[in-house]
Design a protein around this motif. Sequence first.
Motif, PDB file in Angstrom:
ATOM      1  N   UNK A 101     -16.395 -61.292  51.113  1.00 57.24           N
ATOM      2  CA  UNK A 101     -16.594 -60.368  52.453  1.00 57.24           C
ATOM      3  C   UNK A 101     -15.911 -61.040  53.648  1.00 57.24           C
ATOM      4  N   UNK A 102     -16.109 -60.585  54.791  1.00 60.48           N
ATOM      5  CA  UNK A 102     -15.116 -60.859  55.893  1.00 60.48           C
ATOM      6  C   UNK A 102     -15.703 -62.138  56.504  1.00 60.48           C
ATOM      7  N   UNK A 103     -14.751 -62.658  57.447  1.00 56.75           N
ATOM      8  CA  UNK A 103     -15.370 -64.015  58.093  1.00 56.75           C
ATOM      9  C   UNK A 103     -16.567 -63.793  59.058  1.00 56.75           C
ATOM     10  N   UNK A 104     -16.654 -62.481  59.375  1.00 58.50           N
ATOM     11  CA  UNK A 104     -17.673 -62.256  60.269  1.00 58.50           C
ATOM     12  C   UNK A 104     -19.083 -62.353  59.269  1.00 58.50           C
ATOM     13  N   UNK A 105     -19.033 -62.000  58.398  1.00 63.02           N
ATOM     14  CA  UNK A 105     -20.261 -62.207  57.280  1.00 63.02           C
ATOM     15  C   UNK A 105     -20.486 -63.640  57.201  1.00 63.02           C
ATOM     16  N   UNK A 106     -19.506 -64.547  56.872  1.00 65.26           N
ATOM     17  CA  UNK A 106     -19.424 -65.918  56.751  1.00 65.26           C
ATOM     18  C   UNK A 106     -20.006 -66.274  57.976  1.00 65.26           C
ATOM     19  N   UNK A 107     -19.822 -65.834  59.067  1.00 65.56           N
ATOM     20  CA  UNK A 107     -20.286 -66.561  60.391  1.00 65.56           C
ATOM     21  C   UNK A 107     -21.927 -66.234  60.363  1.00 65.56           C
ATOM     22  N   UNK A 108     -22.312 -65.153  59.684  1.00 64.63           N
ATOM     23  CA  UNK A 108     -23.694 -64.835  59.778  1.00 64.63           C
ATOM     24  C   UNK A 108     -24.561 -65.745  58.793  1.00 64.63           C
ATOM     25  N   UNK A 109     -23.714 -65.908  57.601  1.00 66.22           N
ATOM     26  CA  UNK A 109     -24.562 -66.852  56.811  1.00 66.22           C
ATOM     27  C   UNK A 109     -24.593 -68.097  57.117  1.00 66.22           C
ATOM     28  N   UNK A 110     -23.455 -68.791  57.851  1.00 68.92           N
ATOM     29  CA  UNK A 110     -23.496 -70.085  58.446  1.00 68.92           C
ATOM     30  C   UNK A 110     -24.899 -70.214  59.324  1.00 68.92           C
ATOM     31  N   UNK A 111     -24.882 -69.166  60.452  1.00 65.95           N
ATOM     32  CA  UNK A 111     -26.029 -69.307  61.370  1.00 65.95           C
ATOM     33  C   UNK A 111     -27.232 -69.187  60.490  1.00 65.95           C
ATOM     34  N   UNK A 112     -27.466 -68.673  59.506  1.00 66.91           N
ATOM     35  CA  UNK A 112     -28.569 -68.676  58.547  1.00 66.91           C
ATOM     36  C   UNK A 112     -28.949 -69.962  57.878  1.00 66.91           C
ATOM     37  N   UNK A 113     -27.854 -70.686  57.501  1.00 65.25           N
ATOM     38  CA  UNK A 113     -27.790 -71.915  56.642  1.00 65.25           C
ATOM     39  C   UNK A 113     -28.192 -72.790  57.968  1.00 65.25           C
ATOM     40  N   UNK A 114     -27.687 -72.823  58.974  1.00 66.24           N
ATOM     41  CA  UNK A 114     -27.903 -73.554  60.201  1.00 66.24           C
ATOM     42  C   UNK A 114     -29.227 -73.635  60.467  1.00 66.24           C
ATOM     43  N   UNK A 115     -30.147 -72.429  60.552  1.00 68.46           N
ATOM     44  CA  UNK A 115     -31.319 -72.426  60.889  1.00 68.46           C
ATOM     45  C   UNK A 115     -32.086 -73.025  60.047  1.00 68.46           C
ATOM     46  N   UNK A 116     -31.796 -72.854  58.566  1.00 68.60           N
ATOM     47  CA  UNK A 116     -32.916 -73.450  57.424  1.00 68.60           C
ATOM     48  C   UNK A 116     -32.694 -75.182  57.525  1.00 68.60           C
ATOM     49  N   UNK A 117     -31.324 -75.506  57.590  1.00 67.22           N
ATOM     50  CA  UNK A 117     -30.948 -76.813  57.534  1.00 67.22           C
ATOM     51  C   UNK A 117     -31.726 -77.528  58.775  1.00 67.22           C
ATOM     52  N   UNK A 118     -31.915 -76.945  59.938  1.00 65.07           N
ATOM     53  CA  UNK A 118     -32.428 -77.627  61.098  1.00 65.07           C
ATOM     54  C   UNK A 118     -34.089 -77.591  60.687  1.00 65.07           C
ATOM     55  N   UNK A 119     -34.530 -76.757  60.184  1.00 66.22           N
ATOM     56  CA  UNK A 119     -36.087 -76.798  59.706  1.00 66.22           C
ATOM     57  C   UNK A 119     -36.116 -77.631  58.362  1.00 66.22           C
ATOM     58  N   UNK A 120     -35.081 -77.913  57.614  1.00 60.39           N
ATOM     59  CA  UNK A 120     -35.196 -79.003  56.701  1.00 60.39           C
ATOM     60  C   UNK A 120     -35.098 -80.186  57.330  1.00 60.39           C
ATOM     61  N   UNK A 121     -34.373 -80.466  58.278  1.00 59.67           N
ATOM     62  CA  UNK A 121     -34.453 -81.725  58.992  1.00 59.67           C
ATOM     63  C   UNK A 121     -35.668 -82.141  59.365  1.00 59.67           C
ATOM     64  N   UNK A 122     -36.369 -81.183  60.390  1.00 60.98           N
ATOM     65  CA  UNK A 122     -37.533 -81.523  60.764  1.00 60.98           C
ATOM     66  C   UNK A 122     -38.533 -81.681  59.845  1.00 60.98           C
ATOM     67  N   UNK A 123     -38.595 -80.988  58.712  1.00 64.43           N
ATOM     68  CA  UNK A 123     -39.588 -81.364  57.676  1.00 64.43           C
ATOM     69  C   UNK A 123     -39.271 -82.885  56.939  1.00 64.43           C
ATOM     70  N   UNK A 124     -37.991 -82.926  56.725  1.00 63.90           N
ATOM     71  CA  UNK A 124     -37.902 -84.353  56.286  1.00 63.90           C
ATOM     72  C   UNK A 124     -38.377 -85.446  57.368  1.00 63.90           C
ATOM     73  N   UNK A 125     -38.149 -85.450  58.621  1.00 62.86           N
ATOM     74  CA  UNK A 125     -38.276 -86.222  59.740  1.00 62.86           C
ATOM     75  C   UNK A 125     -39.993 -86.254  59.818  1.00 62.86           C
ATOM     76  N   UNK A 126     -40.736 -85.063  59.621  1.00 62.10           N
ATOM     77  CA  UNK A 126     -41.990 -85.133  59.863  1.00 62.10           C
ATOM     78  C   UNK A 126     -42.819 -85.917  58.797  1.00 62.10           C
ATOM     79  N   UNK A 127     -42.000 -86.005  57.446  1.00 62.83           N
ATOM     80  CA  UNK A 127     -42.793 -86.431  56.251  1.00 62.83           C
ATOM     81  C   UNK A 127     -42.559 -88.006  56.040  1.00 62.83           C
ATOM     82  N   UNK A 128     -41.889 -88.535  56.724  1.00 65.98           N
ATOM     83  CA  UNK A 128     -41.535 -89.977  56.981  1.00 65.98           C
ATOM     84  C   UNK A 128     -42.686 -90.719  57.219  1.00 65.98           C
TER      85      UNK A 128
END
Length: 201
Positions: A174-201
């Motif tokens: 699909x288009x680059x714009x769709x990839x940008x949307x996927x990247x935003x989605x991934x950034x959102x979840x990776x930020x949540x993942x980072x929070x979870x890993x940090x809180x579990x330490x």
Amino acid sequence: MKLLFVCTGNTCRSPMAEALVRKRLPQVEVQSAGIFASDGSAASHQAVTVMEEAGVLFAHQSKPVTKERVEWADLILTMTEQHKQLLLEQYPHTAGKLYTLPEFTAEDAGASWKLLQEAYADLETKRVRFASGYQGDPNRFQSEFMQAHEREVAHIRELEAAMPATDIMDPFGRSVDVYRETLKELEFYVDKLAEKIHNEK
């Protein structure tokens, strides 16, 4: 922690997630792989474009999921529920460390699933009771049961609608714009993942 991201061809979503984790969580060992990937394919040019725009280092060659990679990982995060189910079929012993990325990062996912399972079990108990005393047309049984338990069915639909998303959008082809949307989605979840890993330490 050793983290494995999994998607289909390992040219878009999982390597993008891998690169984001390398930048956001340098203390985590991370790899990515694809269920139907071959060795050595380049990342899609749209993925490279959006990652460069985001200032994320992104040099990638595709890799297939293997027993060795699955065994290496402490945690396996897939991009979709289908990826998760395919891995469970092939590697059933991974059940305790295998999740979709949205599922793993959702704070209330476990509680939501429990409520939904309880509601399904309650409705099934009522269906068995309804069937035992049913005297009507067998072809109309399901519709009559659903009408008689309209409130319970509506409750289940509300619970289903409130469940956390389990799939990351596939931008492949699909288009680059769709990839940008996927990247935003991934950034959102990776930020949540980072929070979870940090809180579990």
